[in-house]
Design an enzyme around this catalytic site. Structure first.
Site, PDB file in Angstrom:
ATOM      1  N   TYR A  15     -20.253 -10.709  14.084  1.00 35.28           N
ATOM      2  CA  TYR A  15     -19.915 -12.167  13.774  1.00 35.28           C
ATOM      3  C   TYR A  15     -21.010 -13.317  14.194  1.00 35.28           C
ATOM      4  CZ  TYR A  15     -16.944 -16.628  13.329  1.00 35.28           C
ATOM      5  OH  TYR A  15     -16.569 -17.994  13.301  1.00 35.28           O
ATOM      6  N   ASN A  36     -24.361  -0.214  16.330  1.00 34.73           N
ATOM      7  CA  ASN A  36     -23.629   1.044  15.951  1.00 34.73           C
ATOM      8  C   ASN A  36     -22.640   0.704  14.765  1.00 34.73           C
ATOM      9  OD1 ASN A  36     -21.503  -0.361  17.028  1.00 34.73           O
ATOM     10  ND2 ASN A  36     -21.246   0.748  18.727  1.00 34.73           N
ATOM     11  N   PHE A  84     -26.283  -9.403  21.823  1.00 31.34           N
ATOM     12  CA  PHE A  84     -24.690  -9.466  21.410  1.00 31.34           C
ATOM     13  C   PHE A  84     -23.976  -8.419  21.753  1.00 31.34           C
ATOM     14  CE2 PHE A  84     -26.979 -12.577  18.846  1.00 31.34           C
ATOM     15  CZ  PHE A  84     -26.394 -13.591  18.858  1.00 31.34           C
ATOM     16  N   SER A 128     -19.353 -15.266  27.906  1.00 37.98           N
ATOM     17  CA  SER A 128     -18.365 -15.878  27.150  1.00 37.98           C
ATOM     18  C   SER A 128     -17.600 -16.707  28.238  1.00 37.98           C
ATOM     19  CB  SER A 128     -17.293 -14.674  26.946  1.00 37.98           C
ATOM     20  OG  SER A 128     -15.897 -15.058  26.751  1.00 37.98           O
ATOM     21  N   ALA A 129     -16.702 -17.764  27.520  1.00 41.23           N
ATOM     22  CA  ALA A 129     -15.959 -18.493  28.556  1.00 41.23           C
ATOM     23  C   ALA A 129     -14.944 -17.790  29.352  1.00 41.23           C
ATOM     24  CB  ALA A 129     -15.506 -19.737  27.747  1.00 41.23           C
ATOM     25  N   TYR A 156     -12.900  -6.940  30.160  1.00 42.04           N
ATOM     26  CA  TYR A 156     -13.932  -7.565  29.150  1.00 42.04           C
ATOM     27  C   TYR A 156     -14.579  -8.602  29.899  1.00 42.04           C
ATOM     28  CZ  TYR A 156     -15.743 -10.687  25.658  1.00 42.04           C
ATOM     29  OH  TYR A 156     -16.624 -11.419  24.933  1.00 42.04           O
ATOM     30  N   LYS A 160     -18.542  -9.214  31.641  1.00 41.25           N
ATOM     31  CA  LYS A 160     -19.595 -10.251  31.484  1.00 41.25           C
ATOM     32  C   LYS A 160     -20.196 -10.731  32.811  1.00 41.25           C
ATOM     33  CE  LYS A 160     -19.655 -10.253  26.744  1.00 41.25           C
ATOM     34  NZ  LYS A 160     -20.828  -9.805  25.916  1.00 41.25           N
ATOM     35  N   ASN A 207      -7.661 -13.168  16.751  1.00 37.26           N
ATOM     36  CA  ASN A 207      -7.862 -14.650  17.033  1.00 37.26           C
ATOM     37  C   ASN A 207      -7.192 -15.632  16.265  1.00 37.26           C
ATOM     38  OD1 ASN A 207     -10.725 -13.046  18.070  1.00 37.26           O
ATOM     39  ND2 ASN A 207      -9.877 -14.547  19.358  1.00 37.26           N
ATOM     40  N   LEU A 208      -7.049 -16.658  16.495  1.00 36.42           N
ATOM     41  CA  LEU A 208      -6.229 -17.726  15.800  1.00 36.42           C
ATOM     42  C   LEU A 208      -6.577 -17.834  14.320  1.00 36.42           C
ATOM     43  CD1 LEU A 208      -3.898 -19.748  15.593  1.00 36.42           C
ATOM     44  CD2 LEU A 208      -5.395 -21.233  16.586  1.00 36.42           C
ATOM     45  N   ARG A 305       1.818 -16.397  25.041  1.00 34.82           N
ATOM     46  CA  ARG A 305       1.278 -14.897  24.751  1.00 34.82           C
ATOM     47  C   ARG A 305       0.799 -14.750  26.368  1.00 34.82           C
ATOM     48  NH1 ARG A 305      -4.043 -14.331  21.301  1.00 34.82           N
ATOM     49  NH2 ARG A 305      -4.837 -15.798  22.431  1.00 34.82           N
TER      50      ARG A 305
HETATM   51  N1  UFG Z   1      -2.834 -18.314  19.035  1.00 35.19           N
HETATM   52  C1  UFG Z   1      -1.616 -18.310  18.434  1.00 35.19           C
HETATM   53  N2  UFG Z   1      -1.344 -17.310  17.485  1.00 35.19           N
HETATM   54  C2  UFG Z   1      -2.255 -16.300  17.043  1.00 35.19           C
HETATM   55  C3  UFG Z   1      -3.500 -16.259  17.819  1.00 35.19           C
HETATM   56  C4  UFG Z   1      -3.588 -17.155  18.617  1.00 35.19           C
HETATM   57  O1  UFG Z   1      -0.981 -19.122  18.634  1.00 35.19           O
HETATM   58  O2  UFG Z   1      -1.773 -15.476  16.292  1.00 35.19           O
HETATM   59  C5  UFG Z   1      -3.235 -19.329  20.059  1.00 35.19           C
HETATM   60  C6  UFG Z   1      -3.441 -18.751  21.272  1.00 35.19           C
HETATM   61  O3  UFG Z   1      -2.358 -18.599  21.922  1.00 35.19           O
HETATM   62  C7  UFG Z   1      -4.395 -19.777  22.065  1.00 35.19           C
HETATM   63  C8  UFG Z   1      -5.137 -20.051  20.681  1.00 35.19           C
HETATM   64  O4  UFG Z   1      -4.618 -19.791  19.881  1.00 35.19           O
HETATM   65  O5  UFG Z   1      -3.966 -20.783  22.490  1.00 35.19           O
HETATM   66  C9  UFG Z   1      -6.597 -19.565  20.749  1.00 35.19           C
HETATM   67  O6  UFG Z   1      -6.437 -17.993  20.817  1.00 35.19           O
HETATM   68  P1  UFG Z   1      -7.522 -16.845  20.251  1.00 35.19           P
HETATM   69  O7  UFG Z   1      -6.863 -15.540  20.502  1.00 35.19           O
HETATM   70  O8  UFG Z   1      -8.042 -17.299  18.985  1.00 35.19           O
HETATM   71  O9  UFG Z   1      -8.746 -17.224  21.257  1.00 35.19           O
HETATM   72  P2  UFG Z   1      -8.540 -17.091  22.957  1.00 35.19           P
HETATM   73  O10 UFG Z   1      -8.756 -18.743  23.452  1.00 35.19           O
HETATM   74  O11 UFG Z   1      -7.644 -16.576  23.454  1.00 35.19           O
HETATM   75  O12 UFG Z   1      -9.919 -16.325  23.387  1.00 35.19           O
HETATM   76  C10 UFG Z   1     -11.072 -16.463  22.575  1.00 35.19           C
HETATM   77  C11 UFG Z   1     -11.661 -15.255  22.708  1.00 35.19           C
HETATM   78  C12 UFG Z   1     -12.130 -14.514  24.141  1.00 35.19           C
HETATM   79  C13 UFG Z   1     -12.952 -15.880  24.657  1.00 35.19           C
HETATM   80  C14 UFG Z   1     -12.340 -17.229  24.819  1.00 35.19           C
HETATM   81  C15 UFG Z   1     -13.145 -18.257  25.386  1.00 35.19           C
HETATM   82  O13 UFG Z   1     -11.027 -14.230  22.180  1.00 35.19           O
HETATM   83  O14 UFG Z   1     -13.065 -13.553  23.958  1.00 35.19           O
HETATM   84  O15 UFG Z   1     -11.854 -17.397  23.296  1.00 35.19           O
HETATM   85  O16 UFG Z   1     -12.331 -19.598  25.209  1.00 35.19           O
HETATM   86  F1  UFG Z   1     -13.298 -15.528  25.945  1.00 35.19           F
END
Ligand code: UFG
Length: 340
Positions: A15, A36, A84, A128-129, A156, A160, A207-208, A305
């Site tokens: 991505y 890969n 990456f 990553s953050a 994970y 990093k 991811n959201l 979550r």
């Molecule tokens: N969320 C929902 N519903 C979903 C998915 C996510 O409400 O179906 C919420 C989560 O609770 C969170 C927000 O949307 O509050 C973002 O969630 P993501 O899963 O999209 O992303 P994260 O912040 O959990 O994590 C992402 C990457 C990590 C990285 C991080 C750094 O997946 O690898 O950002 O900020 F480390």
């Protein structure tokens, strides 16, 4: 032979990798891709070639296969590397930590050993953050500066942190030699305006934004919003969503910065946050998505979550000042490009 510089991009069909490849070509670089295809397809290479308007050299190689990777170094003159390639699912990493430690760390070791052997000294590393863990636990650390103490809360993130440490140790071992940029991404979203490349994870996305995209396309019934009882403006958690095209430009900026150090015969190993510098709640992102999509998608509020934190917003002053980089696109742009 062109006079262009050649960048080896590991995870180049992924991505963020694929978006970065487009930016590299736009900025006069040539790329060699290694992937890969664990989480992407060779179709991506064809789409990239369409976008950049020329053939791209691609090796389907796993970085843990050192012999295979060495072939790439032997067959090409490489000026720099952007790394990456990595396993990257937070939840999965907690279930199979051995796989994460083995693959992510061995890949980095193989790559760095070959860089040393073939005298390639410039590396941009995709961190990553997640290395910060729960920065809200530390007073005064939102927005998060690069100096925030690290505390990953999943395997994970730990891989990093270990690779970041490895880069620092290598730099210290020969301070003039290595040029390392460690880029800590916040939440990348959106896609290239062409619609030819984008996030397309196989299976159910975690991811959201990709999740909302699958709800919109009817693959998933509804979005579940994880918690609306956080102490934020609308009760949902805050993240720093950065457009993937902006993120890609950040890599070119970092590469240029390292090349300048190289010209000055100086070594460096330094971290930069790449985020938007602005926090958005889950509901704000949901609303932006529905607006771009043209209609509301179904959702329900469910419990928090596991492992989620209230707020992860980046302080991006260092990247703005030192890399001369500034994000240009926002959540609305990202949702629009994604819907396209
Ligand atoms: N969320 C929902 N519903 C979903 C998915 C996510 O409400 O179906 C919420 C989560 O609770 C969170 C927000 O949307 O509050 C973002 O969630 P993501 O899963 O999209 O992303 P994260 O912040 O959990 O994590 C992402 C990457 C990590 C990285 C991080 C750094 O997946 O690898 O950002 O900020 F480390």
């Amino acid at each position: 032979m062109s006079g262009r510089k050649t960048v080896l991009v590991t995870g180049g069909t992924g991505y963020i990798g694929s978006h970065t490849v487009v930016e590299l070509y736009e900025n006069g670089y040539d790329c060699i891709l290694v992937d890969n295809l664990h989480n992407s397809s060779s179709q991506l290479v064809a789409n990239l070639e369409t976008l950049v308007g020329e053939p791209i050299k691609f090796y389907q190689t796993d970085l843990c296969d050192k012999k295979g990777l060495e072939q790439v170094f032997r067959e090409n003159r490489i000026d720099s590397v952007i790394h990456f390639a990595s396993l990257k699912a937070v939840g999965e990493s907690a279930k199979v930590p051995l796989r994460y430690y083995r693959k992510n760390i061995l890949a980095a070791l193989n790559l760095l050993e070959l860089m040393e052997q073939y005298e390639v000294k410039i590396l941009v590393f995709a961190s990553s953050a997640t290395v910060y863990g729960d920065a809200t636990k530390q007073p005064g650390m939102i927005p998060i500066p690069e100096t925030c103490p690290l505390g990953p809360t999943n395997p994970y993130g730990s891989t990093k942190v270990i690779i970041e440490k490895l880069l620092h140790d290598l730099h210290i071992s020969d301070e003039k030699l290595w040029k390392f940029a460690i880029l800590r991404y916040f939440n990348p979203i959106g896609a290239h305006p062409s619609g030819l490349i984008g996030e397309d994870p196989s299976g159910v996305p975690n991811n959201l934004v990709p999740y909302m995209a699958q709800v919109a396309s009817g693959k998933i019934e509804k979005l579940r919003i994880f918690g609306n009882d956080y102490d934020t403006r609308d009760g949902t958690a805050i993240r720093d969503y950065v457009h993937v095209v902006d993120l890609a430009k950040g890599h070119v900026a970092a590469l240029r910065y390292l090349e300048k150090k190289d010209d000055e015969n100086e070594g460096i190993c330094r971290e930069w946050n790449l985020g938007s510098g602005t926090g958005s709640t889950v509901l704000e992102v949901y609303n932006a998505f529905c607006k771009a999509y043209g209609k509301e998608i179904p959702y329900e509020i469910v419990g928090r979550r596991d492992g989620d934190v209230i707020n992860l917003t980046a302080k991006i002053d260092r990247a703005v000042k030192e890399l001369n980089w500034k994000p240009q696109l926002d959540v609305a742009d990202a949702c629009e490009s994604l819907c396209r």
